[in-house]
Motif scaffolding. Structure first.
Motif, PDB file in Angstrom:
ATOM      1  N   ARG A   1      11.676 129.272-102.255  1.00 49.23           N
ATOM      2  CA  ARG A   1      11.937 129.596-103.248  1.00 49.23           C
ATOM      3  C   ARG A   1      10.892 129.960-104.133  1.00 49.23           C
ATOM      4  N   CYS A   2       9.883 128.776-103.891  1.00 51.53           N
ATOM      5  CA  CYS A   2       9.175 128.799-104.738  1.00 51.53           C
ATOM      6  C   CYS A   2       8.153 129.235-104.484  1.00 51.53           C
ATOM      7  N   LEU A   3       6.429 129.785-105.824  1.00 47.27           N
ATOM      8  CA  LEU A   3       5.855 130.728-105.274  1.00 47.27           C
ATOM      9  C   LEU A   3       4.948 130.743-106.518  1.00 47.27           C
ATOM     10  N   ARG A   4       3.495 130.927-105.955  1.00 45.02           N
ATOM     11  CA  ARG A   4       2.097 130.900-107.168  1.00 45.02           C
ATOM     12  C   ARG A   4       2.356 132.305-107.752  1.00 45.02           C
ATOM     13  N   HIS A   5       1.567 132.365-108.483  1.00 42.22           N
ATOM     14  CA  HIS A   5       2.156 134.171-108.916  1.00 42.22           C
ATOM     15  C   HIS A   5       0.465 135.005-109.302  1.00 42.22           C
ATOM     16  N   GLY A   6       0.071 134.167-109.602  1.00 43.59           N
ATOM     17  CA  GLY A   6      -1.537 134.695-110.242  1.00 43.59           C
ATOM     18  C   GLY A   6      -1.508 135.489-111.013  1.00 43.59           C
ATOM     19  N   ASN A   7      -0.317 135.641-112.071  1.00 43.71           N
ATOM     20  CA  ASN A   7      -0.375 136.475-113.051  1.00 43.71           C
ATOM     21  C   ASN A   7       0.200 137.640-112.645  1.00 43.71           C
ATOM     22  N   SER A   8       0.324 138.230-111.397  1.00 40.87           N
ATOM     23  CA  SER A   8       0.371 139.831-110.926  1.00 40.87           C
ATOM     24  C   SER A   8       1.146 139.325-110.019  1.00 40.87           C
TER      25      SER A   8
ATOM     26  N   TRP B   1      13.201 133.053-107.056  1.00 39.82           N
ATOM     27  CA  TRP B   1      12.304 131.947-107.239  1.00 39.82           C
ATOM     28  C   TRP B   1      11.692 131.478-108.190  1.00 39.82           C
ATOM     29  N   ARG B   2      10.864 130.342-108.482  1.00 42.43           N
ATOM     30  CA  ARG B   2      10.878 129.507-108.743  1.00 42.43           C
ATOM     31  C   ARG B   2       8.936 129.578-108.613  1.00 42.43           C
TER      32      ARG B   2
ATOM     33  N   CYS C   1      14.190 140.113-104.885  1.00 43.17           N
ATOM     34  CA  CYS C   1      13.343 139.050-105.319  1.00 43.17           C
ATOM     35  C   CYS C   1      12.581 139.011-106.124  1.00 43.17           C
ATOM     36  N   SER C   2      12.983 137.720-107.323  1.00 42.28           N
ATOM     37  CA  SER C   2      12.004 138.280-109.205  1.00 42.28           C
ATOM     38  C   SER C   2      11.496 136.759-109.225  1.00 42.28           C
ATOM     39  N   MET C   3      11.048 135.979-110.551  1.00 39.57           N
ATOM     40  CA  MET C   3      10.802 134.908-110.903  1.00 39.57           C
ATOM     41  C   MET C   3      11.405 135.244-112.484  1.00 39.57           C
ATOM     42  N   GLY C   4      11.041 136.648-113.098  1.00 37.27           N
ATOM     43  CA  GLY C   4      11.560 136.681-113.880  1.00 37.27           C
ATOM     44  C   GLY C   4      13.029 135.268-114.926  1.00 37.27           C
TER      45      GLY C   4
END
Length: 166
Positions: A110-117, A97-98, A79-82
């Motif tokens: 398939r949606c996520l919050r990323h926290g810059n991490s 993942w969006r 999985c990636s948000m790349g």
């Protein structure tokens, strides 16, 4: 010997708990077999020591470019948000993942919050796995090792050698 029935029993603590493995220095010397028979999400290079993990999460295309041959060998979900499109990632066997913002948690599939991490994003992916009630973090140290002098080729922050720069 792993009791597969316990893992697959959706009412068991094994099924409801996901272990998320980051790259923090506190995992140097960790006995990885202790996670056998558990549901595991690996972040970035943790796939190297836990190739049987259920999910691998990485955030960016640069990581894919650095480790593509190894990542293609990983048998679990990737999985990636790349910065590729859903179609481009799918052609590589990766779920796109969006990202929906930096903070909080998103329960839309398939949606996520990323926290810059990558670790933060991996927690959001794990929270959406079927039946999950508990997340356990390993190797999320939030600081460099206070008393460890890193050998050449390491950065004092990770259990593995550091990442390429550039």
């Amino acid at each position: 010997m792993v009791d597969e029935k316990k893992i697959l029993d959706k009412n068991s603590a094994n099924f409801q708990t996901v272990w998320i493995v980051g790259g923090g220095w506190s995992l140097r010397g960790f006995v990885w077999e202790r996670l056998q028979g558990r549901r595991v999400v690996v972040v970035n290079r943790a796939h190297e020591v836990l190739p049987w993990a259920e999910v691998l999460y990485f955030s960016d295309l640069r990581f894919w470019n650095w480790y593509e041959p190894q990542l293609r060998q990983f048998k679990g979900r990737k999985c990636s948000m790349g910065n590729f499109s859903v179609e481009q990632w799918a052609a590589l066997g990766v779920e796109r993942w969006r990202p929906t913002g930096p903070y909080g948690i998103d329960f839309e599939p398939r949606c996520l919050r990323h926290g810059n991490s990558s670790g933060y994003a991996a927690m959001n992916v794990a929270a959406q796995m079927e039946g999950v009630k508990t997340l356990v973090l390993l190797g999320f140290d939030m600081q460099a090792s206070p008393d460890w002098v890193p050998p050449r080729g390491t950065d004092g922050v990770h259990w593995h050698s550091g990442y390429s720069i550039g």
